[in-house]
Enzyme design. Structure first.
Site, PDB file in Angstrom:
ATOM      1  N   HIS A   1      74.959  21.089 -32.286  1.00 17.71           N
ATOM      2  CA  HIS A   1      74.837  21.235 -30.842  1.00 17.71           C
ATOM      3  C   HIS A   1      75.094  22.680 -30.407  1.00 17.71           C
ATOM      4  CE1 HIS A   1      74.768  16.819 -29.848  1.00 17.71           C
ATOM      5  NE2 HIS A   1      75.185  16.806 -31.098  1.00 17.71           N
TER       6      HIS A   1
ATOM      7  N   ASP B   1      75.304  19.842 -22.396  1.00 21.53           N
ATOM      8  CA  ASP B   1      74.911  19.034 -23.553  1.00 21.53           C
ATOM      9  C   ASP B   1      74.785  17.573 -23.123  1.00 21.53           C
ATOM     10  OD1 ASP B   1      75.613  17.293 -26.051  1.00 21.53           O
ATOM     11  OD2 ASP B   1      75.179  19.260 -26.885  1.00 21.53           O
TER      12      ASP B   1
END
Length: 491
Positions: A16, A123
């Protein structure tokens, strides 16, 4: 023209963070209108993420971009299980994010030349911070480090739960098949992401899917030609606009890979590859969280020895902790886990390693096949460099990714799509895949003129074209930046 500042907040896990950092770079490199700040939450989910973020000094970043470490919390102060960990970490970091963004606002008010806050990019798994965007009066976007089919699947599953009152836990180990709009084929329910099947993580999954529907836009690390059906299914006007801007992969030559503690390992690996014929090496790597029991390691070793292909095997040691989730580590001595005499018998054809500079390896002309856990970053890297995959998923949404690659797109061969070795899923046990099954699929993926290899090469060309000027991803990025700039014009 006024300049804009966009604040990225990724989940502090390797795949990520890397994707968010590279996305932030792309934005600032498209011109000087937008600057970016990537805020790194601590503690990270694994040590490799910390090492990577520590390597991101100002000298390694383009002008107009910064990476900022937020204060670290004691690991014991943050829940260590699935969705609870993500939610509690995000909540604990909110005051520090607010403090940082307040300074941006104050600076822009004091100096007309300073960038003005244009929004947040969260995110997929830290959407609990959306109230900060509302507090500062700016829009927020979602950045998905997974694919369009995954985004479509979580929206569909959330609708099944909320609107049709379907008990999703009934799908665990069931033979049911689901019709998911972002997939062409019916999807086996037993391949659902572990966050759907884990009762602790499930509330966070539902919350993320609900919030997705309220964002200004969904930025996805994929490209239109790769996931054409999935992207089209998300562009029906029923959800916020989708921006497919990939493939975004970590660039070769990152300081994280070439640090003083690893430079000799890197040189050794690349020198060995230099000595091998083109497309002759099978690369086996299961990401930063991939590891196996001694029994499974022996089956893999047996398959590699019997198939006779050259190989480069990234072999990691499982965590010994039962009390908490910990990432694998490197073996001090591979002989403690490998069959007796294996290293001696394969000394001419194979190499066993711990840490692996994956991007550089997949980009090397000697690599002809990739046994992978099908993490999304690994998939995009394999596509970009034209290396066919033998799919062996382990956890998270990797089973869905493997299904997509093998069944939907015909860009990979299957070792075992329904394999699951998931530290995040209660009661998950390792099913041993036999050496015969591994050997058969390895031989298939290494065929030099197979249909799959040719299809991967074609998709590789399309992936590079998508990133070029006027390519589909380049155009999507341009539209995203234009939308971000509207936030400044309207404020």
């Amino acid at each position: 023209m006024k300049k804009a500042e966009v604040v990225f907040i990724p989940l502090p896990a390797m795949g990520h963070v890397i994707a968010a950092v590279e996305m932030a770079k792309l934005i600032v490199e498209r011109g000087d209108r937008v600057s970016t700040s990537v805020l790194i939450m601590h503690p990270a989910l694994d040590p490799s993420t910390t090492k990577y973020t520590e390597s991101l000094s100002a000298s390694t970043l383009p002008n107009g971009m910064r990476v900022v470490d937020l204060p670290s919390f004691d690991q014991t102060a943050v829940s260590n299980t699935g969705g609870d960990w993500m939610a509690s970490l995000s909540e604990a970091q909110k005051p520090y994010v607010k403090e940082f963004v307040s300074r941006i606002k104050t600076q822009s008010e004091l100096s007309p030349d300073s960038p003005r806050l244009a929004g947040f990019v969260f995110d997929t798994f830290v959407l609990g911070m959306e109230d900060l965007a509302e507090e500062f009066g700016v829009p927020w976007y979602v950045f998905s480090a997974s694919g369009a089919a995954f985004i479509g699947s979580i929206l569909h599953l959330q609708a099944l739960h909320d609107e049709q009152k379907v008990d999703l836990f009934e799908f665990e180990n069931s033979d049911a098949e689901l019709e998911i709009p972002s997939l062409v084929n019916r999807f086996p329910a037993k391949l659902l992401p572990s966050t759907v099947l884990n009762r602790q993580a499930f509330p966070a999954f539902l919350d993320a899917a609900r919030r997705l529907r309220k964002t200004r836009g969904i930025v996805i690390n994929t490209f239109k030609e790769f996931e054409s059906h999935a992207v089209e299914s998300l562009s029906n006007g029923e959800i916020p606009p989708v921006y497919p801007v990939g493939p975004i992969v970590r660039r070769q030559g990152n300081d994280y890979d070439f640090g003083s503690d690893r430079i000799n390992d890197y040189k050794d690996i690349m020198q060995w590859l230099d000595d091998q014929p083109p497309s002759s090496v099978l690369f086996i790597c299961f990401g930063s969280w991939g590891s196996f029991s001694a029994d499974q390691v022996k089956e893999i070793a047996c398959a590699l020895e019997q198939c006779g292909h050259r190989f480069l095997w990234c072999l990691r040691k499982p965590s010994s902790s039962k009390a908490k989730i910990e990432s694998p580590s490197d073996y001090v001595n591979f002989q403690e886990i490998l069959p007796l005499g294996f290293l001696d018998r394969t000394v001419e054809t194979g190499k066993v390693i711990g840490w692996a500079p994956q991007v550089e390896i997949l980009a090397h002309k000697a690599v002809g096949g990739f046994v992978s856990h099908c993490g999304w970053n690994s998939i995009l890297e394999s596509i970009l460099f034209g290396v066919p995959i033998a799919a062996w998923p382990l956890y998270a949404e990797q089973q869905l990714n493997a299904f997509q690659m093998v069944i939907e797109l015909g860009l990979a061969v299957e070792i075992k799509i329904d394999h699951r070795k998931d530290a995040f899923l209660d009661g998950s046990t390792e099913v041993i895949v036999s050496s015969d099954d591994i050997k058969e699929r390895v031989k298939f993926v290494m065929e030099q003129d197979s249909e799959i290899r040719n299809k991967v090469k074609e998709m590789s060309q399309l992936s590079r074209k998508a990133l070029m000027e006027n390519g589909s991803s380049c155009s999507a990025l341009h539209l995203l930046i234009e939308d971000m700039m509207k936030n400044i014009a309207s404020s």
